[in-house]
Write a protein that holds these residues in place. Structure first.
Motif, mmCIF file in Angstrom:
data_model
loop_
_atom_site.group_PDB
_atom_site.id
_atom_site.type_symbol
_atom_site.label_atom_id
_atom_site.label_comp_id
_atom_site.label_asym_id
_atom_site.label_seq_id
_atom_site.Cartn_x
_atom_site.Cartn_y
_atom_site.Cartn_z
ATOM 1 N N PRO A 58 20.815 -0.476 -26.426
ATOM 2 C CA PRO A 58 19.863 0.538 -25.951
ATOM 3 C C PRO A 58 18.413 0.230 -26.293
ATOM 4 N N ASN A 59 18.170 -0.246 -27.493
ATOM 5 C CA ASN A 59 16.773 -0.527 -27.883
ATOM 6 C C ASN A 59 16.216 -1.741 -27.169
ATOM 7 N N ILE A 60 17.066 -2.690 -26.798
ATOM 8 C CA ILE A 60 16.614 -3.805 -25.962
ATOM 9 C C ILE A 60 16.103 -3.259 -24.626
ATOM 10 N N GLY A 61 16.864 -2.331 -24.060
ATOM 11 C CA GLY A 61 16.446 -1.742 -22.784
ATOM 12 C C GLY A 61 15.150 -0.964 -22.905
ATOM 13 N N ILE A 62 15.041 -0.178 -23.949
ATOM 14 C CA ILE A 62 13.836 0.654 -24.110
ATOM 15 C C ILE A 62 12.604 -0.220 -24.348
ATOM 16 N N ALA A 63 12.760 -1.240 -25.179
ATOM 17 C CA ALA A 63 11.633 -2.144 -25.424
ATOM 18 C C ALA A 63 11.204 -2.822 -24.130
ATOM 19 N N ALA A 64 12.173 -3.267 -23.346
ATOM 20 C CA ALA A 64 11.841 -3.925 -22.075
ATOM 21 C C ALA A 64 11.163 -2.949 -21.122
ATOM 22 N N ALA A 65 11.614 -1.710 -21.135
ATOM 23 C CA ALA A 65 10.999 -0.700 -20.257
ATOM 24 C C ALA A 65 9.531 -0.514 -20.608
ATOM 25 N N TYR A 66 9.244 -0.414 -21.894
ATOM 26 C CA TYR A 66 7.839 -0.267 -22.314
ATOM 27 C C TYR A 66 7.060 -1.562 -22.088
ATOM 28 N N GLY A 67 7.726 -2.709 -22.274
ATOM 29 C CA GLY A 67 7.043 -3.973 -22.001
ATOM 30 C C GLY A 67 6.613 -4.070 -20.553
ATOM 31 N N LEU A 68 7.478 -3.616 -19.653
ATOM 32 C CA LEU A 68 7.118 -3.640 -18.231
ATOM 33 C C LEU A 68 6.029 -2.621 -17.931
ATOM 34 N N ALA A 69 6.113 -1.465 -18.560
ATOM 35 C CA ALA A 69 5.065 -0.445 -18.340
ATOM 36 C C ALA A 69 3.702 -0.969 -18.784
ATOM 37 N N MET A 70 3.662 -1.675 -19.900
ATOM 38 C CA MET A 70 2.399 -2.254 -20.369
ATOM 39 C C MET A 70 1.911 -3.316 -19.405
ATOM 40 N N ALA A 71 2.835 -4.138 -18.891
ATOM 41 C CA ALA A 71 2.431 -5.182 -17.942
ATOM 42 C C ALA A 71 1.862 -4.560 -16.665
ATOM 43 N N SER A 73 0.360 -1.786 -16.349
ATOM 44 C CA SER A 73 -0.985 -1.246 -16.626
ATOM 45 C C SER A 73 -2.055 -2.322 -16.549
ATOM 46 N N VAL A 74 -1.654 -3.558 -16.860
ATOM 47 C CA VAL A 74 -2.623 -4.664 -16.809
ATOM 48 C C VAL A 74 -2.826 -5.148 -15.380
ATOM 49 N N ASP A 75 -1.700 -5.291 -14.643
ATOM 50 C CA ASP A 75 -1.798 -5.798 -13.261
ATOM 51 C C ASP A 75 -0.721 -5.124 -12.418
ATOM 52 N N PRO A 76 -1.101 -4.093 -11.649
ATOM 53 C CA PRO A 76 -0.121 -3.341 -10.853
ATOM 54 C C PRO A 76 0.173 -3.951 -9.481
ATOM 55 N N SER A 77 -0.279 -5.164 -9.260
ATOM 56 C CA SER A 77 0.014 -5.776 -7.958
ATOM 57 C C SER A 77 1.514 -6.060 -7.865
ATOM 58 N N PRO A 78 2.121 -5.912 -6.694
ATOM 59 C CA PRO A 78 3.568 -6.094 -6.553
ATOM 60 C C PRO A 78 4.082 -7.425 -7.081
ATOM 61 N N GLU A 118 -1.333 0.890 -5.533
ATOM 62 C CA GLU A 118 -1.187 0.227 -6.826
ATOM 63 C C GLU A 118 -1.707 1.088 -7.979
ATOM 64 N N ARG A 119 -2.739 1.881 -7.737
ATOM 65 C CA ARG A 119 -3.319 2.636 -8.849
ATOM 66 C C ARG A 119 -2.338 3.639 -9.449
ATOM 67 N N ALA A 120 -1.294 4.001 -8.659
ATOM 68 C CA ALA A 120 -0.315 4.989 -9.160
ATOM 69 C C ALA A 120 0.792 4.332 -9.971
ATOM 70 N N ALA A 121 0.866 3.016 -9.930
ATOM 71 C CA ALA A 121 1.997 2.329 -10.559
ATOM 72 C C ALA A 121 2.033 2.470 -12.082
ATOM 73 N N PRO A 122 0.904 2.315 -12.799
ATOM 74 C CA PRO A 122 0.983 2.395 -14.271
ATOM 75 C C PRO A 122 1.560 3.715 -14.777
ATOM 76 N N ALA A 123 1.113 4.820 -14.228
ATOM 77 C CA ALA A 123 1.609 6.124 -14.697
ATOM 78 C C ALA A 123 3.084 6.294 -14.377
ATOM 79 N N ALA A 124 3.499 5.806 -13.209
ATOM 80 C CA ALA A 124 4.916 5.933 -12.815
ATOM 81 C C ALA A 124 5.801 5.082 -13.725
ATOM 82 N N ALA A 125 5.352 3.875 -14.026
ATOM 83 C CA ALA A 125 6.144 2.990 -14.890
ATOM 84 C C ALA A 125 6.246 3.575 -16.301
ATOM 85 N N ARG A 126 5.137 4.072 -16.803
ATOM 86 C CA ARG A 126 5.112 4.662 -18.157
ATOM 87 C C ARG A 126 6.035 5.879 -18.222
#
Ligand SMILES: CSC[C@H]1O[C@H](OP(=O)(O)O)[C@H](O)[C@@H]1O
Length: 347
Positions: A58-71, A73-78, A118-126
């Motif tokens: 479970p923690n592997i999944g959660i860490a990856a989820a936050y890692g993707l959310a952070m990514a 936020s840096v570049d929301p291009s598809p 794209e501007r909506a992607a960071p909030a949705a991922a987070r």
């Protein structure tokens, strides 16, 4: 910072999220050092998962989820979002929670891009990552309750690897069951298997149980079957990294041996884990990818060599326990018994 959005702060947490940054308690340094590391995106999060700085399905999944959310936020291009998702999904192959979590955040980000740009992607991922974290926190509490109900009256529990707050949110999975059992019955004691080669049991489970005040005896993995045979164990409770559709379970290497010993002795062999670990797309255990890790993990520990130079090594990090050796699988949606195929599908 809390270990899950809205969750009460706990003595032990493997990861924390402040809305922008993920910090991890580097588990490779435990129990001798408690060092928190701050991550910034997909690659450093994937690296942390690969080297087990953060671990446990479970923690592997959660860490990856936050890692993707952070990514995101840096570049929301598809293209960048998909690349970050691939980086994270490739970190470790066995725990299905990793792909499950990455896919959820990827779908949320791509859906936002499609609908709002794209501007909506960071909030949705987070938001999706935080939702997953909260779901897993609540799942752990229900698993602990249902598992302790199932094992009522069992006192001497053997467990393998680490399945507590260092492996999953809240109290963890199997160790959360054990902690709830101990809260209801102070006579509960734990036989913790050291779990070669990375010693998650010796380094992490023993550390967690000491902090929880639950009596624990550390045993080498090879001692477990004999102790079970001689009646020293009332039940075996372990975690899981992937549950196939027929109930076969992949878990830390050494688990299958405990299941065989438990069956021979006629004691319960119980698996505990959230439904995010369930993989109905994989028909049985033969389809579960078993991670093969570097030989160095077997050849030594802490800088000390324990084998002659040049010796060949096999280092499977997991094994698969067939469903017929499993008494029950405790999930947050209920306790599942045989016939596992139809009962897992009905969850
Ligand atoms: C609560 S899932 C814990 C699960 O993950 C462990 O593997 P690793 O330490 O390699 O991440 C082990 O299989 C545990 O049962």
């Amino acid at each position: 910072m809390l270990d899950a959005p809205g969750a009460p702060d706990r003595k032990i947490a493997a990861l924390r999220w402040d809305g922008e940054r993920l910090t991890l308690l580097d588990q490779t340094l435990l129990p001798s050092e408690e060092r928190w590391i701050t991550l910034t995106g997909a690659q450093d999060t994937a690296d942390a998962i690969a080297r087990l700085a953060v671990r446990g399905a479970p923690n592997i999944g959660i860490a990856a989820a936050y890692g993707l959310a952070m990514a995101v936020s840096v570049d929301p291009s598809p293209a960048a979002v998909r690349e970050a998702a691939a980086t994270l999904s490739g970190a470790r192959p066995t725990a299905v929670n990793l792909a499950y979590a990455v896919d959820r955040v990827l779908d949320a980000a791509m859906g936002a891009i499609g609908e709002l740009g794209e501007r909506a992607a960071p909030a949705a991922a987070r938001a999706e990552a935080e939702a997953l974290h909260s779901e897993e926190y609540l799942a752990a509490a229900e698993i602990a309750r249902l598992g302790a109900d199932l094992l009522r009256g069992r006192r001497r529990i053997l467990t393998h690897c680490n399945t507590g707050a260092l492996a999953a949110p809240g109290a963890g999975s199997a160790l959360g069951v054990i902690a709830e059992l101990a809260a209801r019955n102070p006579a509960v004691t734990v036989l913790a298997c050291e779990t070669r080669p990375l010693l998650q049991g010796a380094r992490l489970t023993a550390w967690e149980l000491q902090r929880l005040g639950i009596p624990c005896e550390l045993v080498v993995d090879g001692a477990a079957a004999g102790l079970i045979r001689t009646g020293a164990v009332d039940a075996v409770v372990v975690g899981c990294d992937r549950i196939a559709a027929n109930g076969d379970v992949a878990n830390k290497v050494g688990t299958y041996a405990h299941a065989l010993a438990a069956a021979a002795a006629g004691i319960p062999f119980v698996v505990a884990g959230p439904t995010s670990t369930l993989d109905l797309a994989t028909p049985d255990g033969d389809g579960i990818p078993v991670e093969e890790r570097h030989a160095d993990e077997v050849l030594g520990f802490g800088g000390a060599s324990i084998a002659p130079d040049g010796v060949a090594v096999r280092n499977p990090a997991f094994d698969v326990t067939p469903a017929e050796l499993i008494t029950a699988i405790v999930t947050e949606r209920g306790v599942v018994r045989a016939p596992f195929g139809e009962n897992l599908a009905a969850l």
